[in-house]
Design a protein around this motif. Structure first.
Motif, PDB file in Angstrom:
ATOM      1  N   MET A   1       0.849  -1.193   0.000  1.00 45.24           N
ATOM      2  CA  MET A   1       0.000   0.000   0.000  1.00 45.24           C
ATOM      3  C   MET A   1       0.885   1.243   0.000  1.00 45.24           C
ATOM      4  N   GLN A   2       0.868   1.958  -1.104  1.00 48.94           N
ATOM      5  CA  GLN A   2       1.702   3.156  -1.232  1.00 48.94           C
ATOM      6  C   GLN A   2       0.991   4.347  -0.585  1.00 48.94           C
ATOM      7  N   THR A   3       1.750   5.118   0.185  1.00 45.89           N
ATOM      8  CA  THR A   3       1.179   6.284   0.850  1.00 45.89           C
ATOM      9  C   THR A   3       2.046   7.512   0.587  1.00 45.89           C
ATOM     10  N   PHE A   4       1.423   8.685   0.749  1.00 43.89           N
ATOM     11  CA  PHE A   4       2.116   9.962   0.587  1.00 43.89           C
ATOM     12  C   PHE A   4       1.740  10.864   1.757  1.00 43.89           C
ATOM     13  N   THR A   5       2.721  11.508   2.340  1.00 41.01           N
ATOM     14  CA  THR A   5       2.465  12.554   3.323  1.00 41.01           C
ATOM     15  C   THR A   5       2.739  13.910   2.674  1.00 41.01           C
ATOM     16  N   ARG A   6       2.368  14.976   3.369  1.00 46.96           N
ATOM     17  CA  ARG A   6       2.484  16.309   2.783  1.00 46.96           C
ATOM     18  C   ARG A   6       3.901  16.667   2.374  1.00 46.96           C
ATOM     19  N   GLU A   7       4.879  16.085   3.056  1.00 52.46           N
ATOM     20  CA  GLU A   7       6.267  16.449   2.784  1.00 52.46           C
ATOM     21  C   GLU A   7       6.868  15.637   1.640  1.00 52.46           C
ATOM     22  N   GLN A   8       6.202  14.598   1.195  1.00 48.87           N
ATOM     23  CA  GLN A   8       6.789  13.697   0.215  1.00 48.87           C
ATOM     24  C   GLN A   8       6.582  14.180  -1.216  1.00 48.87           C
ATOM     25  N   ALA A   9       7.574  13.868  -2.061  1.00 55.06           N
ATOM     26  CA  ALA A   9       7.435  14.112  -3.487  1.00 55.06           C
ATOM     27  C   ALA A   9       6.278  13.274  -4.030  1.00 55.06           C
ATOM     28  N   GLY A  10       5.483  13.881  -4.887  1.00 62.42           N
ATOM     29  CA  GLY A  10       4.355  13.184  -5.468  1.00 62.42           C
ATOM     30  C   GLY A  10       3.036  13.429  -4.767  1.00 62.42           C
ATOM     31  N   TYR A  11       3.093  14.042  -3.582  1.00 62.29           N
ATOM     32  CA  TYR A  11       1.858  14.288  -2.809  1.00 62.29           C
ATOM     33  C   TYR A  11       0.900  15.208  -3.560  1.00 62.29           C
ATOM     34  N   ARG A  12       1.402  16.334  -4.081  1.00 61.60           N
ATOM     35  CA  ARG A  12       0.530  17.287  -4.757  1.00 61.60           C
ATOM     36  C   ARG A  12      -0.088  16.666  -6.008  1.00 61.60           C
ATOM     37  N   GLU A  13       0.700  15.902  -6.750  1.00 61.01           N
ATOM     38  CA  GLU A  13       0.184  15.251  -7.943  1.00 61.01           C
ATOM     39  C   GLU A  13      -0.889  14.223  -7.588  1.00 61.01           C
ATOM     40  N   GLU A  14      -0.718  13.565  -6.456  1.00 63.07           N
ATOM     41  CA  GLU A  14      -1.655  12.510  -6.070  1.00 63.07           C
ATOM     42  C   GLU A  14      -3.014  13.067  -5.666  1.00 63.07           C
ATOM     43  N   ILE A  15      -3.050  14.244  -5.068  1.00 63.32           N
ATOM     44  CA  ILE A  15      -4.338  14.792  -4.629  1.00 63.32           C
ATOM     45  C   ILE A  15      -5.005  15.634  -5.718  1.00 63.32           C
ATOM     46  N   ALA A  16      -4.281  15.881  -6.815  1.00 62.43           N
ATOM     47  CA  ALA A  16      -4.841  16.717  -7.876  1.00 62.43           C
ATOM     48  C   ALA A  16      -5.991  15.994  -8.568  1.00 62.43           C
ATOM     49  N   GLY A  17      -7.051  16.754  -8.897  1.00 60.69           N
ATOM     50  CA  GLY A  17      -8.185  16.206  -9.619  1.00 60.69           C
ATOM     51  C   GLY A  17      -8.691  17.198 -10.644  1.00 60.69           C
ATOM     52  N   PHE A  18      -9.803  16.856 -11.272  1.00 55.51           N
ATOM     53  CA  PHE A  18     -10.351  17.698 -12.328  1.00 55.51           C
ATOM     54  C   PHE A  18     -10.810  19.054 -11.788  1.00 55.51           C
ATOM     55  N   GLN A  19     -11.366  19.064 -10.583  1.00 57.99           N
ATOM     56  CA  GLN A  19     -11.802  20.306  -9.926  1.00 57.99           C
ATOM     57  C   GLN A  19     -10.598  20.952  -9.249  1.00 57.99           C
ATOM     58  N   THR A  20     -10.166  22.106  -9.760  1.00 58.80           N
ATOM     59  CA  THR A  20      -9.000  22.783  -9.197  1.00 58.80           C
ATOM     60  C   THR A  20      -9.373  23.946  -8.282  1.00 58.80           C
ATOM     61  N   GLY A  21     -10.677  24.169  -8.093  1.00 61.64           N
ATOM     62  CA  GLY A  21     -11.116  25.302  -7.281  1.00 61.64           C
ATOM     63  C   GLY A  21     -11.171  25.034  -5.803  1.00 61.64           C
ATOM     64  N   ILE A  22     -10.907  23.805  -5.403  1.00 65.32           N
ATOM     65  CA  ILE A  22     -10.906  23.435  -3.985  1.00 65.32           C
ATOM     66  C   ILE A  22      -9.532  22.879  -3.641  1.00 65.32           C
ATOM     67  N   THR A  23      -8.931  23.409  -2.607  1.00 67.42           N
ATOM     68  CA  THR A  23      -7.590  22.997  -2.200  1.00 67.42           C
ATOM     69  C   THR A  23      -7.680  22.006  -1.046  1.00 67.42           C
ATOM     70  N   SER A  24      -7.210  20.796  -1.277  1.00 68.76           N
ATOM     71  CA  SER A  24      -7.207  19.767  -0.242  1.00 68.76           C
ATOM     72  C   SER A  24      -5.807  19.636   0.356  1.00 68.76           C
TER      73      SER A  24
END
Length: 380
Positions: A1-24
């Motif tokens: 099970m691969q996981t990402f924390t806020r400090e890890q490379a790839g985190y921003r890409e992983e949470i990105a979706g089609f809706q860019t108006g909401i910041t998670s």
């Protein structure tokens, strides 16, 4: 099970979706590749007393993801059983994949207007689609759902009893349809709205249709006849063989552009021609039992070419099989839905205020709204 924390490379890409108006900014992202990964993520969240969010494509995001975000975008398996006319899809599958796989067997799913949308999120929202007036919403065609319960155990159960990891649903015997759009210049918008409204009064349920007012930007990627103009766009998806005869009253208005033709269902995403690229947007809607003249006036005043902040305004024809659906969004009186969809410009508060001015006079006559067309904000 691969996981990402806020400090890890790839985190921003992983949470990105089609809706860019909401910041998670979830504390942890789980990049799930299987139902076992989803179950493990749910148990981990419970151990840490964190909330759980799920995202496949992110089209329907309404609030920031918190706690543990389970990304299902890698779970894209599709299996077609042609003898039973049934599809089984994993949680991250998009409609485009199902459309392509089903077409090999002379079948089609009850997909929506955009093939890049995720199957599970769309179905959980009810599933308003191109062929819904004839076959009903996608949610009514679900045969079974594989889920992960809140305690982290796997089961088969109702789609609202946990996190869906796979769906099995019926397909329909459709290979082609008569579809596309008619695009009209700004000056014709009032006549187009009235003519379309009158045309829809007694259509068979084999016709799915909507009319939109679209403020096209003056950009090179927009077709020249539409570039920089506020356009009325009539969309049609018809299962009959006399399409040209059916749309003759609409063509008589003199479109700038006409894309109506008999097409394979695999090209059905071209009918609404929605933008495929991620962006920020807010959307809401109201369901109405009728489309009176005063409603069209309200729509033109608050969402037409002269509105201070004109949205993309879409009016869909309901009725047909939707009147008999078990989905709570639809009632026997549901005949039209009026939708507003706006880029978040200049800011969300300004857009919400503009939408409120449109919907406030419609609320007294509205029978509700469709969950699947509430974007970028809580259902509330």
């Amino acid at each position: 099970m691969q996981t990402f924390t806020r400090e890890q490379a790839g985190y921003r890409e992983e949470i990105a979706g089609f809706q860019t108006g909401i910041t998670s900014a979830p504390q942890l992202v789980v990049a799930a590749t299987s139902a076992d990964d989803v179950a493990a993520a749910v148990r981990l969240a419970a151990e840490r007393d964190l909330p759980v969010s799920v995202q496949a494509t992110g089209h329907g995001l309404r609030a920031p993801a918190e706690g543990v975000l389970i990304s299902t975008r890698r779970m894209t398996g599709v299996t077609i059983d042609p003898d039973r006319a049934v599809a089984r899809v994993e949680a991250g599958t998009t409609w485009g994949s199902v459309i392509t796989a089903a077409a090999e067997h002379g079948l089609a799913p009850l997909s929506g207007s955009a093939p890049g949308v995720g199957v599970v999120g769309y179905t959980l929202g009810g599933g308003f689609g191109l062929l819904g007036r004839h076959f009903g919403p996608a949610s009514d065609r679900v045969r079974s759902a594989e889920i992960v319960r809140p305690d982290g155990t796997r089961a088969t159960g109702p789609i609202d009893a946990g996190i869906v990891t796979a769906l099995e649903f019926d397909l329909v015997p459709v290979t082609t349809l008569y579809g596309g759009g008619l695009y009209f210049d700004t000056a014709k918008i009032p006549d187009v709205l009235r003519t379309w409204r009158d045309w829809t009064a007694d259509l068979p349920d084999t016709v799915g249709t909507s009319v939109a007012m679209v403020p096209y930007p003056d950009l090179p990627m927009v077709p020249e006849p539409l570039r920089g103009k506020h356009i009325a766009h009539i969309r049609v998806a018809y299962l009959g063989t006399d399409g040209d005869e059916l749309v003759a009253p609409l063509r008589a208005l003199g479109p700038l552009q006409d894309t109506l033709t008999t097409m394979p269902f695999t090209d059905s995403g071209q009918i609404a021609a929605e933008p495929p690229h991620p962006h920020s947007y807010l959307g809401d809607n109201r369901v109405l039992p009728t489309l009176r003249d005063d409603v069209l006036t309200i729509v033109l005043d608050h969402a037409g070419p002269d509105a201070p902040i004109p949205p993309v305004l879409i009016i869909d024809l309901l009725g047909g099989a939707y009147q008999h659906s078990s989905t709570p969004d639809f009632t026997a009186d549901s005949r039209y839905t009026v939708r507003a969809l706006s880029l978040i410009e200049p800011d969300a508060a300004t857009v919400r205020a503009a939408h409120a001015k449109l919907f406030a006079p419609l609320d007294p006559m509205s029978t509700g709204r469709l969950r699947s067309f509430v974007y970028g904000q809580p259902l509330g």
